[in-house]
Design an enzyme around this catalytic site. Sequence first.
Site, PDB file in Angstrom:
ATOM      1  N   HIS A 109       0.821  -1.211   0.000  1.00  0.00           N
ATOM      2  CA  HIS A 109       0.000   0.000   0.000  1.00  0.00           C
ATOM      3  C   HIS A 109       0.865   1.275   0.000  1.00  0.00           C
ATOM      4  O   HIS A 109       0.581   2.234   0.716  1.00  0.00           O
ATOM      5  CB  HIS A 109      -0.926   0.001   1.220  1.00  0.00           C
ATOM      6  CG  HIS A 109      -2.192   0.780   1.043  1.00  0.00           C
ATOM      7  ND1 HIS A 109      -2.274   2.136   1.294  1.00  0.00           N
ATOM      8  CD2 HIS A 109      -3.423   0.409   0.640  1.00  0.00           C
ATOM      9  CE1 HIS A 109      -3.503   2.555   1.075  1.00  0.00           C
ATOM     10  NE2 HIS A 109      -4.223   1.522   0.667  1.00  0.00           N
TER      11      HIS A 109
ATOM     12  N   GLU B 255      -2.811  -0.861  -5.886  1.00  0.00           N
ATOM     13  CA  GLU B 255      -2.881  -2.046  -5.042  1.00  0.00           C
ATOM     14  C   GLU B 255      -3.176  -3.275  -5.897  1.00  0.00           C
ATOM     15  O   GLU B 255      -4.331  -3.618  -6.146  1.00  0.00           O
ATOM     16  CB  GLU B 255      -3.949  -1.843  -3.971  1.00  0.00           C
ATOM     17  CG  GLU B 255      -3.740  -0.579  -3.138  1.00  0.00           C
ATOM     18  CD  GLU B 255      -4.998  -0.140  -2.414  1.00  0.00           C
ATOM     19  OE1 GLU B 255      -5.606  -0.982  -1.701  1.00  0.00           O
ATOM     20  OE2 GLU B 255      -5.383   1.038  -2.563  1.00  0.00           O
TER      21      GLU B 255
END
Length: 345
Positions: A175, A309
Site C-alpha cells: 500500500h 494495489e
Amino acid sequence: MKIKMHSIDGKWKRYTLLNDNNMSIRFLDFGGCITEINVPDRNQHIQNVVLGYKNYQDYENNTNFLGTIIGRVAGRIKDASFTLNNQTYMIEANNNSHHLHGGSKGFHQIIWKTKPFQTENTVGVTLTHRSHEGEGGYPGTMDVSVTYTLNNKNELIIDYLAKSNKTTAFTLTNHSYFNLTGNLASPIHNHVVTIDSDTFVELNAELIPTGKKLHVENTPFDFRSGRKIADGINSTYSQNLIANHGYDHYFILNHIKQDDICIIDETSGRKLTIKTSQPGVVLYTANSSIENLELEKGRSKQHLGICLETQASPASLHHEGFPTIILEAHETYEKQTVYTFGIEE
C-alpha cells in the site's frame, strides 16, 4: 549493491537496500512498511517518491496504511463477513460496518521476521509470519512470506508466498503511495496514468462493490491510452464523486501490454511501470482521511499520493464473476509485482 540494517528504538529494524545506480529503498520489519524509495529524475536528482511519516512512531497508528503489507485480505469485505464451505465467518468491522485491509491488527501491525540476502546483482530481505487460526476472525493457520528485492535495473520486485492448512480468504498487496514529483513537490493531479484494463468495478456510497462491472469507454476511468489523474479529480462522473473526487476502484487487468500499469510525471521526467501476476489493481488517489499528517517532507493533503494495489477482488466473496480470493487448503499462493523506475524519453 549494499544492504544496511539500523535499529529503531531497540524494537524495530529498518533496512536500506542500495543498488549500483544509487537507487535506494528503505523499509521496516514492522508492517513491512516501505518508508522511502529514492530514485533520480531526468537531471539525476535523487529524491524520495513515496509518502512516509517523519516520525517512525506514527506507523504504529498507521490508519492510512502508508507503505505497508496488507493482509490477510486487501480491500473491503462487505458487512465484515463471508461464507466458505457453508460456514459463515464474522470478522472485524473496522470501516463502518465493513472490514478493511485485514482489520486493525492486520499484517500492517505485526513485526515480521526478516532474513536479508545478497547476490552479485540483487539485494533484498525476505519477511515471514505465521498467522494462526482465528487471527482477525479468518480460518486457517498460514505461513506467509513477502520478499523485497532490488536489482541494478532499478526494479523493486515484491514476491508473495503463502499456504494455509484450511480453505480461507486471502489476497495480499503493498500500500505505498507514490508521488513521482519527488519529495512531495506537488500533488498527483498531473501524473499521467496508463492501465491495461477495459473494465472497472462499480462502487456504492460506502465504497463497496455493487457486483456490477462497468466498461471504461467514454468515462474518466479509461486509462488505456493514458490520462491525467486530474481528469477524475475534477470530474462530475458519479463514480468519481462517490470516491470523494478521485478514484478508489478495482480495475480488471487485460495482461496484454508489456506493462500492466504506467505512471509518468512529466515535470520531473520520472516514470514508473508495473508488471504483476495479480488479476487486477485498485487505483486509490488519497481522496480522504490523509490530510494534515506529519510526513518526512511536510504536511500531507488530499491527492498527495497514488496507490496501485495489485490484488484479487474481495467482491468475489459476495458476487460471481470476479477474480477470486479463495485460497484452498494446502494450495500455494504465489504472486509477484515488479515496479520499474526510469525516465520518460
